[in-house]
Design a protein around this motif. Structure first.
Motif, PDB file in Angstrom:
ATOM      1  N   ALA A 120       0.802  -1.225   0.000  1.00  0.00           N
ATOM      2  CA  ALA A 120       0.000   0.000   0.000  1.00  0.00           C
ATOM      3  C   ALA A 120       0.834   1.273   0.000  1.00  0.00           C
ATOM      4  N   TYR A 121       2.083   1.184   0.468  1.00  0.00           N
ATOM      5  CA  TYR A 121       2.854   2.414   0.616  1.00  0.00           C
ATOM      6  C   TYR A 121       3.170   3.104  -0.709  1.00  0.00           C
ATOM      7  N   GLY A 122       3.434   2.340  -1.756  1.00  0.00           N
ATOM      8  CA  GLY A 122       3.688   2.963  -3.059  1.00  0.00           C
ATOM      9  C   GLY A 122       2.515   3.816  -3.515  1.00  0.00           C
ATOM     10  N   PRO A 123       1.304   3.232  -3.608  1.00  0.00           N
ATOM     11  CA  PRO A 123       0.124   4.030  -3.961  1.00  0.00           C
ATOM     12  C   PRO A 123      -0.162   5.149  -2.960  1.00  0.00           C
ATOM     13  N   TYR A 124       0.135   4.900  -1.692  1.00  0.00           N
ATOM     14  CA  TYR A 124      -0.074   5.912  -0.643  1.00  0.00           C
ATOM     15  C   TYR A 124       0.796   7.140  -0.910  1.00  0.00           C
ATOM     16  N   PHE A 125       2.074   6.916  -1.193  1.00  0.00           N
ATOM     17  CA  PHE A 125       2.978   8.030  -1.473  1.00  0.00           C
ATOM     18  C   PHE A 125       2.566   8.762  -2.756  1.00  0.00           C
ATOM     19  N   GLN A 148       8.238  -0.981   9.136  1.00  0.00           N
ATOM     20  CA  GLN A 148       8.287  -1.706   7.859  1.00  0.00           C
ATOM     21  C   GLN A 148       9.701  -1.581   7.273  1.00  0.00           C
ATOM     22  N   PRO A 149      10.702  -2.171   7.936  1.00  0.00           N
ATOM     23  CA  PRO A 149      12.100  -1.950   7.546  1.00  0.00           C
ATOM     24  C   PRO A 149      12.513  -2.582   6.218  1.00  0.00           C
ATOM     25  N   GLU A 150      11.650  -3.404   5.623  1.00  0.00           N
ATOM     26  CA  GLU A 150      12.008  -4.033   4.350  1.00  0.00           C
ATOM     27  C   GLU A 150      11.050  -3.643   3.231  1.00  0.00           C
ATOM     28  N   ASN A 151      10.355  -2.544   3.416  1.00  0.00           N
ATOM     29  CA  ASN A 151       9.441  -2.073   2.375  1.00  0.00           C
ATOM     30  C   ASN A 151      10.230  -1.295   1.321  1.00  0.00           C
ATOM     31  N   VAL A 152      10.122  -1.716   0.079  1.00  0.00           N
ATOM     32  CA  VAL A 152      10.904  -1.121  -1.012  1.00  0.00           C
ATOM     33  C   VAL A 152      10.596   0.363  -1.182  1.00  0.00           C
ATOM     34  N   ASP A 153       9.314   0.705  -1.222  1.00  0.00           N
ATOM     35  CA  ASP A 153       8.929   2.105  -1.447  1.00  0.00           C
ATOM     36  C   ASP A 153       9.415   3.009  -0.322  1.00  0.00           C
ATOM     37  N   ILE A 154       9.344   2.521   0.895  1.00  0.00           N
ATOM     38  CA  ILE A 154       9.804   3.311   2.039  1.00  0.00           C
ATOM     39  C   ILE A 154      11.316   3.498   1.983  1.00  0.00           C
ATOM     40  N   LEU A 155      12.044   2.426   1.692  1.00  0.00           N
ATOM     41  CA  LEU A 155      13.502   2.510   1.658  1.00  0.00           C
ATOM     42  C   LEU A 155      13.992   3.469   0.576  1.00  0.00           C
ATOM     43  N   VAL A 156      13.313   3.490  -0.560  1.00  0.00           N
ATOM     44  CA  VAL A 156      13.683   4.436  -1.622  1.00  0.00           C
ATOM     45  C   VAL A 156      13.537   5.871  -1.120  1.00  0.00           C
ATOM     46  N   ILE A 157      12.422   6.144  -0.452  1.00  0.00           N
ATOM     47  CA  ILE A 157      12.156   7.502   0.033  1.00  0.00           C
ATOM     48  C   ILE A 157      13.159   7.920   1.100  1.00  0.00           C
ATOM     49  N   LYS A 187       7.972 -11.608  -5.834  1.00  0.00           N
ATOM     50  CA  LYS A 187       7.033 -10.750  -6.563  1.00  0.00           C
ATOM     51  C   LYS A 187       5.772 -10.532  -5.726  1.00  0.00           C
ATOM     52  N   PRO A 188       5.344  -9.288  -5.558  1.00  0.00           N
ATOM     53  CA  PRO A 188       4.087  -9.033  -4.843  1.00  0.00           C
ATOM     54  C   PRO A 188       2.900  -9.650  -5.578  1.00  0.00           C
ATOM     55  N   ASP A 189       1.905 -10.061  -4.833  1.00  0.00           N
ATOM     56  CA  ASP A 189       0.740 -10.721  -5.426  1.00  0.00           C
ATOM     57  C   ASP A 189      -0.030  -9.816  -6.381  1.00  0.00           C
ATOM     58  N   ASN A 190       0.014  -8.516  -6.121  1.00  0.00           N
ATOM     59  CA  ASN A 190      -0.796  -7.598  -6.932  1.00  0.00           C
ATOM     60  C   ASN A 190      -0.049  -7.035  -8.140  1.00  0.00           C
ATOM     61  N   MET A 191       1.106  -7.619  -8.476  1.00  0.00           N
ATOM     62  CA  MET A 191       1.882  -7.146  -9.624  1.00  0.00           C
ATOM     63  C   MET A 191       2.163  -8.292 -10.581  1.00  0.00           C
ATOM     64  N   SER A 192       2.179  -7.970 -11.862  1.00  0.00           N
ATOM     65  CA  SER A 192       2.557  -8.972 -12.859  1.00  0.00           C
ATOM     66  C   SER A 192       4.069  -9.166 -12.795  1.00  0.00           C
ATOM     67  N   ALA A 193       4.530 -10.274 -13.349  1.00  0.00           N
ATOM     68  CA  ALA A 193       5.970 -10.548 -13.352  1.00  0.00           C
ATOM     69  C   ALA A 193       6.725  -9.452 -14.103  1.00  0.00           C
ATOM     70  N   GLU A 194       6.132  -8.981 -15.187  1.00  0.00           N
ATOM     71  CA  GLU A 194       6.769  -7.933 -15.993  1.00  0.00           C
ATOM     72  C   GLU A 194       6.865  -6.618 -15.221  1.00  0.00           C
ATOM     73  N   ASP A 195       5.773  -6.250 -14.553  1.00  0.00           N
ATOM     74  CA  ASP A 195       5.767  -5.004 -13.781  1.00  0.00           C
ATOM     75  C   ASP A 195       6.737  -5.078 -12.604  1.00  0.00           C
ATOM     76  N   TRP A 196       6.789  -6.244 -11.962  1.00  0.00           N
ATOM     77  CA  TRP A 196       7.690  -6.394 -10.822  1.00  0.00           C
ATOM     78  C   TRP A 196       9.149  -6.319 -11.272  1.00  0.00           C
ATOM     79  N   GLU A 197       9.449  -6.910 -12.413  1.00  0.00           N
ATOM     80  CA  GLU A 197      10.820  -6.876 -12.916  1.00  0.00           C
ATOM     81  C   GLU A 197      11.238  -5.439 -13.227  1.00  0.00           C
ATOM     82  N   ALA A 198      10.305  -4.673 -13.798  1.00  0.00           N
ATOM     83  CA  ALA A 198      10.593  -3.268 -14.101  1.00  0.00           C
ATOM     84  C   ALA A 198      10.777  -2.464 -12.821  1.00  0.00           C
ATOM     85  N   ARG A 199       9.911  -2.711 -11.851  1.00  0.00           N
ATOM     86  CA  ARG A 199      10.002  -2.001 -10.568  1.00  0.00           C
ATOM     87  C   ARG A 199      11.298  -2.360  -9.847  1.00  0.00           C
TER      88      ARG A 199
END
Length: 302
Positions: A120-125, A148-157, A187-199
């Motif tokens: 949720a944090y990516g869409p939240y930001f 949430q020390p291993e959240n990708v979106d949080i760590l980027v920010i 891979k997160p459940d709500n992302m396609s393999a292609e989208d996750w690879e790009a992210r």
């Protein structure tokens, strides 16, 4: 003895009353989620969670039959409590930005360690940026990283924020943490393999870039060389980040080359500096100047 029996019966009756209230709250929340009623979910989820936690906190009764019923009810309450978190996150991700922000804020307050916050944090930001609340993103991320020390979106920010504040050591720590997380994160459940690879590619490039820049500023040239080389193919679409990486690769390789007496490293530093100089921007002139000086040093090495 009669008083004790009556007291036990009273506790059982009270537990049944709470159980009935919890089931009703659960049903009402499910209906609100199905109807995508944001305001109802915002109100009902915390209320159902409070009832569930009240049930979970109820002491176990002494009798075997009563204890079995209590165990079953506590298990149900835990399921309901988890569902309330899912309800908030699911409804939020289907809502417009202002309502998404409200629901995620409720979930953060209810359980900052909720597993449903991870996606949720990516869409939240993004929602905060879209509603002209971008200034809140970094402070929220700084607080959230503790839960949430291993959240990708949080760590980027937080890595970006630390770098912007010239907290290079802290930025490097977050960037290295992000690299480690991305290497093992499924891979997160709500992302396609292609989208996750790009992210993943985007975040990994950003992480190596920040880590490399942090190492360079701290004169950890071998580590800077390692991270910036890893970043280059992943950030090639960002011209200025590429220019900065090439500039610092030049500096890093020059220093490694001079300290080790390696002409090959110094010549590689020249190559990186010339590539940086070819990109219009703030690094062009200093990179060109560096390249000329480096050539002179290379000529003195065997």
């Amino acid at each position: 003895m009669k008083f004790l029996i009556l007291s036990a019966m009273g506790l059982i009756f009270a537990a049944r009353m709470v159980a009935g209230d919890l089931e009703t709250a659960h049903d009402n929340l499910k209906q609100a989620v199905q109807a995508k009623d944001v305001e109802a979910v915002k109100k009902l989820a915390p209320a159902a969670s409070a009832l569930a936690r009240k049930t979970i906190a109820t002491p176990a009764p002494a009798g075997a039959e009563a204890k079995a019923a209590w165990t079953k009810q506590v298990a149900y309450a835990k399921e309901v409590d988890l569902y309330t978190e899912n309800a908030l996150a699911t409804t939020a991700l289907q809502a417009e930005p202002p309502k998404l922000i409200d629901l995620i804020a409720v979930l953060e307050k209810q359980n900052p360690k909720s597993k449903f916050l991870d996606q949720a944090y990516g869409p939240y930001f993004q929602a905060l940026e879209q509603t002209e609340n971008g200034a809140k993103v970094a402070p929220i991320a700084e607080k959230a990283v503790l839960s949430q020390p291993e959240n990708v979106d949080i760590l980027v920010i937080v890595a970006d924020s630390a770098m912007a504040k010239r907290q290079t050591g802290r930025a490097g720590i977050f960037a290295e943490k992000l690299i480690a997380v991305l290497e093992k994160k499924p891979k997160p459940d709500n992302m396609s393999a292609e989208d996750w690879e790009a992210r993943k590619k985007s975040a990994l490039g950003h992480a190596h870039y920040i880590a490399g820049m942090a190492h360079s500023e701290r004169q950890q040239f071998a580590l800077a060389d390692q991270d910036l080389r890893a970043a280059l193919p992943l950030i090639k679409d960002d011209e200025q980040a590429t220019a900065a990486s090439l500039y610092h690769l030049g500096v890093a390789n020059f220093n490694v080359g001079v300290s080790s007496g390696s002409k090959a490293k110094v010549l590689e530093a020249v190559k990186f500096s010339e590539q940086s100089a070819a990109i219009k921007g703030p690094f062009a002139k200093p990179a060109a100047d560096n390249a000329q000086k480096m050539k002179g040093e290379a000529a003195r090495l065997n």
